[in-house]
Design an enzyme around this catalytic site. Structure first.
Site, PDB file in Angstrom:
ATOM      1  N   CYS A   1      36.638 -50.822  11.620  1.00 29.38           N
ATOM      2  CA  CYS A   1      36.446 -49.495  10.623  1.00 29.38           C
ATOM      3  C   CYS A   1      36.478 -50.321   9.209  1.00 29.38           C
ATOM      4  O   CYS A   1      36.886 -49.847   8.224  1.00 29.38           O
ATOM      5  CB  CYS A   1      37.731 -48.394  10.737  1.00 29.38           C
ATOM      6  SG  CYS A   1      38.323 -47.911  12.245  1.00 29.38           S
ATOM      7  N   ALA A   2      35.340 -51.073   9.239  1.00 31.75           N
ATOM      8  CA  ALA A   2      35.245 -51.836   8.090  1.00 31.75           C
ATOM      9  C   ALA A   2      34.633 -51.401   6.551  1.00 31.75           C
ATOM     10  O   ALA A   2      34.702 -52.021   5.780  1.00 31.75           O
ATOM     11  CB  ALA A   2      34.799 -53.378   8.587  1.00 31.75           C
ATOM     12  N   ALA A   3      33.668 -50.643   6.899  1.00 27.79           N
ATOM     13  CA  ALA A   3      32.675 -49.917   5.882  1.00 27.79           C
ATOM     14  C   ALA A   3      33.736 -49.378   4.850  1.00 27.79           C
ATOM     15  O   ALA A   3      34.541 -48.791   5.223  1.00 27.79           O
ATOM     16  CB  ALA A   3      31.565 -49.163   6.408  1.00 27.79           C
ATOM     17  N   PRO A   4      33.110 -49.605   3.330  1.00 28.22           N
ATOM     18  CA  PRO A   4      31.835 -50.218   3.240  1.00 28.22           C
ATOM     19  C   PRO A   4      32.067 -51.712   2.923  1.00 28.22           C
ATOM     20  O   PRO A   4      31.056 -52.062   2.239  1.00 28.22           O
ATOM     21  CB  PRO A   4      31.618 -49.761   1.871  1.00 28.22           C
ATOM     22  CG  PRO A   4      33.019 -49.303   1.313  1.00 28.22           C
ATOM     23  CD  PRO A   4      33.864 -49.000   2.298  1.00 28.22           C
TER      24      PRO A   4
ATOM     25  N   GLY B   1      34.854 -53.606   1.393  1.00 28.07           N
ATOM     26  CA  GLY B   1      35.716 -54.235   0.214  1.00 28.07           C
ATOM     27  C   GLY B   1      36.910 -55.279   0.962  1.00 28.07           C
ATOM     28  O   GLY B   1      36.689 -56.409   0.463  1.00 28.07           O
TER      29      GLY B   1
ATOM     30  N   ASP C   1      31.892 -51.177  12.486  1.00 31.68           N
ATOM     31  CA  ASP C   1      31.985 -49.774  11.928  1.00 31.68           C
ATOM     32  C   ASP C   1      31.259 -48.895  12.729  1.00 31.68           C
ATOM     33  O   ASP C   1      30.099 -49.205  13.226  1.00 31.68           O
ATOM     34  CB  ASP C   1      31.393 -49.464  10.265  1.00 31.68           C
ATOM     35  CG  ASP C   1      31.958 -48.211   9.753  1.00 31.68           C
ATOM     36  OD1 ASP C   1      33.131 -48.128   9.290  1.00 31.68           O
ATOM     37  OD2 ASP C   1      31.334 -47.148  10.106  1.00 31.68           O
TER      38      ASP C   1
ATOM     39  N   ASP D   1      32.029 -48.387  17.764  1.00 36.79           N
ATOM     40  CA  ASP D   1      33.158 -47.445  17.605  1.00 36.79           C
ATOM     41  C   ASP D   1      34.505 -48.474  18.143  1.00 36.79           C
ATOM     42  O   ASP D   1      34.480 -49.056  19.056  1.00 36.79           O
ATOM     43  CB  ASP D   1      33.062 -46.370  18.782  1.00 36.79           C
ATOM     44  CG  ASP D   1      34.319 -45.424  18.618  1.00 36.79           C
ATOM     45  OD1 ASP D   1      35.371 -45.861  18.124  1.00 36.79           O
ATOM     46  OD2 ASP D   1      34.101 -44.269  19.243  1.00 36.79           O
TER      47      ASP D   1
ATOM     48  N   ASP E   1      42.161 -51.198   9.402  1.00 37.98           N
ATOM     49  CA  ASP E   1      42.009 -50.377   8.369  1.00 37.98           C
ATOM     50  C   ASP E   1      41.659 -48.983   8.952  1.00 37.98           C
ATOM     51  O   ASP E   1      40.586 -48.605   8.762  1.00 37.98           O
ATOM     52  CB  ASP E   1      41.308 -51.047   7.407  1.00 37.98           C
ATOM     53  CG  ASP E   1      41.396 -50.204   5.931  1.00 37.98           C
ATOM     54  OD1 ASP E   1      42.501 -49.941   5.492  1.00 37.98           O
ATOM     55  OD2 ASP E   1      40.367 -49.902   5.394  1.00 37.98           O
TER      56      ASP E   1
ATOM     57  N   CYS F   1      45.114 -45.537   3.626  1.00 38.65           N
ATOM     58  CA  CYS F   1      45.367 -45.141   2.154  1.00 38.65           C
ATOM     59  C   CYS F   1      45.596 -43.621   1.898  1.00 38.65           C
ATOM     60  O   CYS F   1      45.350 -43.059   1.249  1.00 38.65           O
ATOM     61  CB  CYS F   1      43.714 -45.210   1.478  1.00 38.65           C
ATOM     62  SG  CYS F   1      42.323 -44.325   2.292  1.00 38.65           S
TER      63      CYS F   1
END
Length: 444
Positions: free
Chosen positions: A256-259, A261, A280, A307, A326, A379
């Site tokens: 789930c790496a986007a965007p 950072g 992603d 996915d 993440d 987050c």
């Protein structure tokens, strides 16, 4: 179209179309070709009105009891004007009311303009209802800080009233503007010196050694940023790659790496050696990761559209030294940056996302080498998505354990907010985003 009418159009797009506030605002500034002063006023009105929506509606309610059903744009116009009257000292009430009436004439008719004028002038004469009239402390806190009551009560249950109140109050303040210095291109001192030469005042951050904080100017609009010296990132988010602690030459998976950072931060900490596989689910977001890597001069990143619940279909078991999950989450730790999410997310979203998080963890677990490290981060401040998610995962995966060495890898200021292999930062702890980090190890 003047600033206040542009604010009305932007707010309607956020409320009616589900547009993201930061993207819609940037689009409005670009299309309106606003100068710095007008862009700042538009930003203040839009973010402020979204952040204070429920409080503004509470103040307006007594003055709208006799009004017939309002069209959505009229209510939004009243909100944004009242926001200026209550919270912006530099905007005279008469100027704000005059602009609102003129907008009402252009968008509606004389009757609507008369209603807008009457309501706003009545508030100016009579004052607003007191929040003290709300006797229930939880409800009063919800209205006073414009958070959904269900969410405030949930936070009170999880953290206690005082912590919940501080979190809600912090969510009303503008977020800090911070960036990460690309250690492969410059030191923090070199970056600060270059920014100073560009007229941007910045200082060393407080949580991460590679962090800087802007005090004047926009970090994203600098040559230093364009040259790949900087990545815009909150300081709490910078702790994730530090918790993962990748080594040069390793193979790392970022789910789930986007965007990108955290992906690029991992690659920088590996000195550009080894491989970071960033996946992603969205193809267009994979391109964002690739663009980031190119700008920063990182060629050890491989970005894929996939996915993360189906990782096992693409990668072999025990093929990664370290894995970052993440996870997608409610985002309640970044309400200051995306204020609309506190209204659009509900109780059902927490449970649904908790299930998705478990599915991703289950898919990632077999891919980690024995003895390897897995970092789980969100987050959000929701315990069901954080501590409880880790407890749930460990109950089903006895070959994993919490790594108590997590806190040793993090800067000293944050250690008081962690225990064992988990860390929970709330927005008011360091005036940063709310963030959760857990570090797990796979048994040998």
């Amino acid at each position: 179209m003047n600033v206040r009418e542009l604010a009305l159009t932007t707010l309607l797009a956020i409320e009616q179309n589900g547009a993201y506030s930061h993207l819609q605002l940037n689009d409005a500034i670009r299309k309106g070709r606003l100068d710095g002063r007008d862009a700042a006023l538009l930003t203040e009105i839009v973010y402020g009105t979204v952040q204070r929506r429920d409080t503004l509606d509470y103040y307006l309610a007594p003055f709208l009891r006799k009004a017939r059903r309002l069209e959505p744009w009229v209510r939004v116009l009243l909100r944004l004007t009242l926001y200026q009257m209550v919270y912006l000292d530099r905007v005279p009430d008469r100027a704000a009311i005059f602009e609102a009436v003129e907008i009402a004439k252009r968008r509606g008719h004389r009757g609507i303009a008369s209603l807008v004028n009457g309501v706003l002038r009545a508030i100016g004469r009579e004052g607003m209802p007191s929040l003290d009239a709300i006797h229930d402390p939880g409800k009063r806190l919800a209205v006073a800080t414009s958070h959904p009551e269900w969410l405030v009560r949930r936070w009170i249950e999880q953290y206690g009233f005082d912590e919940a109140a501080r979190m809600c109050e912090t969510n009303l303040r503008p977020p800090q503007s911070t960036a990460r210095v690309n250690r492969l291109k410059a030191t923090v001192e070199e970056a600060l010196e270059r920014l100073d030469g560009e007229g941007v005042k910045a200082v060393q951050g407080q949580l991460a050694p590679e962090a800087i904080r802007a005090e004047k100017g926009n970090l994203a609009h600098t040559e230093a940023f364009r040259a790949g010296w900087l990545t815009i990132q909150d300081e709490s988010s910078m702790l994730v790659a530090r918790a993962l602690d990748p080594a040069p030459g390793e193979r790392v998976l970022d789910c789930c790496a986007a965007p990108g950072g955290k992906t690029t931060h991992i690659a920088e900490r590996m000195d550009g050696r080894g491989e970071v596989v960033a996946v992603d689910i969205h193809e267009h977001k994979v391109k964002l990761i690739e663009q980031q890597a190119q700008r920063l001069g990182l060629d050890n990143i491989k970005a894929l559209a996939l996915d993360s619940r189906r990782l096992g279909e693409r990668f072999a078991p025990e093929s990664f030294d370290r894995i970052l999950v993440d996870a997608p989450c409610t985002g309640f730790g970044v309400i200051r940056r995306k204020p609309e999410i506190k209204y659009t997310k509900g109780k059902d979203d927490v449970a649904a996302l908790a299930d998705i998080q478990q599915a991703i963890l289950r898919a990632a677990a077999p891919l980690l080498k024995k003895g390897g490290a897995l970092v789980y981060s969100t987050c959000t401040v929701e315990r069901e998505e954080n501590e409880e998610a880790i407890t749930r995962f460990l109950a089903d995966h006895p070959d994993f354990f919490l790594d108590a060495g997590l806190l040793e890898r993090l800067p000293e200021p944050v250690r008081l907010h962690g225990k064992g292999g988990m860390l929970q930062l709330l927005p008011h702890h360091f005036d940063s985003d709310g963030f959760f980090i857990a570090r797990l190890r796979k048994k040998v």
